[in-house]
Write a protein that holds these residues in place. Sequence first.
Motif, PDB file in Angstrom:
ATOM      1  N   ASP A 135      45.663  27.275  54.172  1.00 25.85           N
ATOM      2  CA  ASP A 135      46.763  27.530  54.304  1.00 25.85           C
ATOM      3  C   ASP A 135      48.284  27.358  53.791  1.00 25.85           C
ATOM      4  N   ILE A 136      47.694  27.660  53.018  1.00 32.22           N
ATOM      5  CA  ILE A 136      49.335  27.662  52.236  1.00 32.22           C
ATOM      6  C   ILE A 136      49.556  29.631  51.614  1.00 32.22           C
ATOM      7  N   ASN A 185      53.196  27.889  55.647  1.00 29.47           N
ATOM      8  CA  ASN A 185      51.946  27.960  56.122  1.00 29.47           C
ATOM      9  C   ASN A 185      51.335  29.377  55.964  1.00 29.47           C
ATOM     10  N   ASN A 198      53.822  20.402  56.713  1.00 21.97           N
ATOM     11  CA  ASN A 198      52.962  19.480  57.740  1.00 21.97           C
ATOM     12  C   ASN A 198      52.488  21.392  57.989  1.00 21.97           C
ATOM     13  N   THR A 199      51.582  21.197  58.959  1.00 25.67           N
ATOM     14  CA  THR A 199      50.314  22.048  58.946  1.00 25.67           C
ATOM     15  C   THR A 199      50.344  22.549  60.457  1.00 25.67           C
ATOM     16  N   SER A 201      55.891  23.901  61.042  1.00 27.42           N
ATOM     17  CA  SER A 201      54.981  24.811  60.975  1.00 27.42           C
ATOM     18  C   SER A 201      55.505  25.053  59.340  1.00 27.42           C
ATOM     19  N   GLY A 202      55.310  24.571  58.123  1.00 30.14           N
ATOM     20  CA  GLY A 202      55.287  24.560  56.893  1.00 30.14           C
ATOM     21  C   GLY A 202      56.530  24.190  56.499  1.00 30.14           C
ATOM     22  N   ALA A 238      48.977  17.129  57.296  1.00 32.57           N
ATOM     23  CA  ALA A 238      49.619  17.986  56.322  1.00 32.57           C
ATOM     24  C   ALA A 238      49.008  18.020  55.549  1.00 32.57           C
ATOM     25  N   VAL A 239      48.708  19.276  54.885  1.00 32.29           N
ATOM     26  CA  VAL A 239      48.378  19.818  53.295  1.00 32.29           C
ATOM     27  C   VAL A 239      48.980  18.556  52.022  1.00 32.29           C
ATOM     28  N   THR A 262      48.514  21.459  47.611  1.00 30.15           N
ATOM     29  CA  THR A 262      49.507  22.085  47.209  1.00 30.15           C
ATOM     30  C   THR A 262      50.223  22.919  45.991  1.00 30.15           C
TER      31      THR A 262
END
Length: 462
Positions: A147-148, A115, A236-237, A221-222, A252-253, A258
Amino acid sequence: MKRYSALLFIAFFSGATTLVGYKLFFESHRNGNSIVTMAPQYNARNVALGAENIDFTAAADQAVHTVVHVKNVSVRTVYDPIREFFYGARGGIQQEQIGTGSGVIISQDGYIVTNNHVIKDANQLEVTLNNKKVYKAKLIGTDSKMDIALLKIDADEKLPYATFADSDQVRVGEWVLAVGNPYNLTSTVTAGIVSAKARNLDTNGIQSFIQTDAAVNPGNSGGALVNTRGELIGINTMISSPTGSYAGYSFAVPSNITRKIIEDIMEFGNVQRGVLGAVGNELNGVRAKELGIKQTEGYYITNVIENSGAAKAGIKKGDVIVKLDNQKITTYPELTGYLNTKRPNDRINVTVIRDGQTKVIPVTLVKNDVINTEFRGLELENLSAADKKRYNIESGVRIKNVTNERLLPYKEELVGSIILSIDNTNAADVEAVSKMLGNKDDREGASVRLLTKNGQILRFII
């Protein structure tokens, strides 16, 4: 006798043909890499089965080795007025801060996705693998909107890595595993189901999350959201919680978004977003009744942005978008989620309902920085990545021209300035502003927060 022999031969030949056909068609698909063909068969076997009847061990064993611990070391300056008063010490004290999160290895040569908020403001990044080996990490690129972030480590071995599944094929109710590496405890695994798709949390423009009830806590996260085959379906964000700890929902994105972001960062150095340029609102029963239309699902167009792909293709105000290519559209997050997997110059088929008739309109998406819109006599355009870096901002729209008679005396000062927010809502881009204005009466005043060309922040009402 000959007749019975012929019948027996035909029956035998038919059975053999069926068996060979089954082997060639179904077995080849089962052994292939296509997630689309595997998903219906796989999900069908899990219908009405509880968690105790499904074996998660193979997926967990595959996923834990691809998830890493990410350590973010940053330095901030802390000012102590008491120390300064008594001892005359000038300047602040440098303090080291440490943040942690998770990441997912996506290639054997050490590319890692996590993230953006995990690595934000980092002076130093460190990655710990599941086998306890520690490496310094380099930041390759980020996308704050989704948020990546993409990292790279130089390992002394080929690394296990996650394979991407097609997140468009994920189904509500499907079993999933959330895998993280919090606080350097090595990878941890929790199980749950997909609670919803295309969730819109309305947070800084981020749209189209996969929602799950698999437990995700701070430090995860991430990390990876995987299906029961161990394939990556999301990163997972965040969690939805009044306490800051897991309370039932995590987000999750999707893996398709992604993957597209990562490919853009590696190929172009930034994220390439294809813009449709049709702005509107989700339909429901109440809104459909107000508009006097029959459709209660879809995306109702209230404005078509000048110079956009939608405008050039002939999409009109009042059209209802019901499908993009083969993806059904019933909500705004579904629309943005699909578009976030596309680039400028990609061609998509937009299915709309116009005056009761269904039309399929081919649209070529355009770059984000070539579209503009008009707001109360202010012509607005999107910012480039260089503009955002120059002004140290994450969002905003630039005033390209002024036609409002009352604002003409200030035209020289206004042109080139950046609108940061309207009515305390971030002006993320031209599409976001157009969407805001579609819900606003022209007779209402609008509070504008402005960043001038010389760096001043001003507020005024139009």
